[in-house]
Write an enzyme that holds these catalytic residues in place. Structure first.
Site, PDB file in Angstrom:
ATOM      1  N   GLU A 155     -97.485  32.335  60.111  1.00  0.00           N
ATOM      2  CA  GLU A 155     -97.720  32.821  58.744  1.00  0.00           C
ATOM      3  C   GLU A 155     -96.398  33.120  58.039  1.00  0.00           C
ATOM      4  OE1 GLU A 155    -100.405  31.854  58.028  1.00  0.00           O
ATOM      5  OE2 GLU A 155    -101.839  33.470  57.761  1.00  0.00           O
ATOM      6  N   THR A 207     -99.067  29.984  48.967  1.00  0.00           N
ATOM      7  CA  THR A 207     -99.163  31.431  49.207  1.00  0.00           C
ATOM      8  C   THR A 207     -97.869  32.120  48.782  1.00  0.00           C
ATOM      9  OG1 THR A 207    -100.722  31.081  51.007  1.00  0.00           O
ATOM     10  CG2 THR A 207     -99.573  33.191  50.978  1.00  0.00           C
TER      11      THR A 207
HETATM   12  N1  HSE Z   1    -103.170  38.352  52.226  1.00  0.00           N
HETATM   13  C1  HSE Z   1    -102.537  37.091  51.984  1.00  0.00           C
HETATM   14  C2  HSE Z   1    -102.285  36.946  50.498  1.00  0.00           C
HETATM   15  C3  HSE Z   1    -103.436  35.998  52.466  1.00  0.00           C
HETATM   16  O1  HSE Z   1    -103.198  37.232  49.726  1.00  0.00           O
HETATM   17  O2  HSE Z   1    -101.178  36.578  50.114  1.00  0.00           O
HETATM   18  C4  HSE Z   1    -102.875  34.623  52.281  1.00  0.00           C
HETATM   19  O3  HSE Z   1    -103.835  33.695  52.732  1.00  0.00           O
END
Ligand code: HSE
Length: 333
Positions: A155, A207
């Site tokens: 991630e 993201t």
């Molecule tokens: N919590 C993260 C965001 C999840 O909203 O950036 C990304 O999939």
């Protein structure tokens, strides 16, 4: 250890992070879509790489382990495994000790059925699938919490930040609360039967970009609303109180900023609620939108509204009507 050269099959579910109000802390796994992977181990010859990644799909993702989310997660697992072996503080068999990871090699085939950049945990599925698979091959020596820690490196590579709200439900299944990342504390939450409708408009939202536009400060009055909703959502899930779940699916901090990246967001949300959805919002960092419903009939009616809206806008999209996945990553030999 699992016999060498024998492939195992891995099924890694998509996940919906945030659950609207719980930015970076809440998430759940779904039964559809999911990634398929295969993995095996073999003795490592000389100094050849300890990880080989083979893409089965057409996304052309990097195969260099350091640039691939599954590779980054596996490298973290390998590092810790070597440390354990070297420190001799593992209670595992002589066979395991002799087969230190530095002497073995993993081969990973990845067939991504979860489109990268869709907002339903594509990178988490690859990262989580890889470490759960490796753990199976090594004789399940790591805990689920350990695996979440390793997978978070994937991630970090994908979004620049370690967050576990996709990884945790992908590995644990069900709905999870990440109470803390450092130290890691994951709480599996119960949930009543819920149907999930997801629409993925065919645009890509990275993201990292969706995070970079967020404000770094929040007003106290917004924070109060938000933690009321998070607590309400958790209580609603635990009490199987559908109305409370629906009322708590409100985000006054992230959604107002991010929703501008998603065409037709407000109209779509309104139409879905009018069709009977309990509520919903942006899935992870988007662009997918999810809605929760009490019955399959409502979830299908919600899907119809989603299709109608995006068809009307001429925006290509995919939809899924599914349920919460309780198993997490699954392995078949
Ligand atoms: N919590 C993260 C965001 C999840 O909203 O950036 C990304 O999939």
């Amino acid at each position: 250890m699992f016999p060498q050269n024998q492939w195992i099959k891995i099924k890694a579910p998509a996940t919906v992070a945030n659950m609207v109000c719980g930015f970076d802390i809440l998430g759940f796994a779904v039964n559809n879509p999911y990634d398929e992977m295969e993995m095996r181990w073999m003795p490592r010859v000389n100094n050849e790489p300890s990880i080989t990644i083979i893409n089965i799909d057409d996304y052309n993702l990097p195969t260099d382990p350091e640039k691939n989310v599954a590779g980054a997660a596996l490298l973290a697992l390998i590092e810790e495994y070597e440390e354990r072996i070297n420190n001799n503080n593992t209670a595992h068999s002589l066979e395991t000790k002799q087969q230190s990871v530095s002497a073995i090699k993993f081969e990973v085939k990845i067939n991504k059925l979860i489109k990268p950049g869709s907002g339903v945990g594509s990178s988490a599925a690859s990262s989580a699938g890889a470490v759960v698979g490796a753990n199976h091959l090594l004789g399940n020596i790591f805990s689920k919490d350990d695996l979440v820690r390793f997978a978070m490196n994937g991630e970090k590579l994908a979004s620049g930040v370690k967050h576990a709200d996709n990884i945790a439900p992908c590995i644990f299944g069900g709905v999870t609360l990440v109470r803390s990342i450092f130290p890691l504390e994951i709480i599996a939450l119960p949930s009543p039967q819920l149907y999930v409708t997801i629409v993925h408009p065919q645009i890509e939202v990275r993201t990292a970009d969706a995070r970079s536009i967020l404000r770094q400060q929040v007003l106290l009055k917004d924070a109060i609303k938000q933690w009321g909703n998070i607590a309400g959502l958790v209580a609603g899930l635990m009490k199987s109180d559908y109305e409370l779940i629906g009322r708590s699916l409100e985000d006054v901090i992230i959604e107002p900023v991010r929703s501008i990246l998603i065409p037709g967001f407000d109209a779509l949300k309104l139409a879905c609620k009018q069709a009977g959805a309990l509520g919903g919002g942006i899935s992870g960092s988007g662009p997918s939108i999810f809605m929760l419903s009490k019955t399959k009939e409502i979830a299908v009616a919600v899907e119809k509204e989603m299709k109608q809206l995006y068809d009307g806008m001429g925006l290509p999209h995919h939809t899924y009507v599914t349920t919460i996945n309780q198993a997490g990553v699954e392995i078949a030999a």
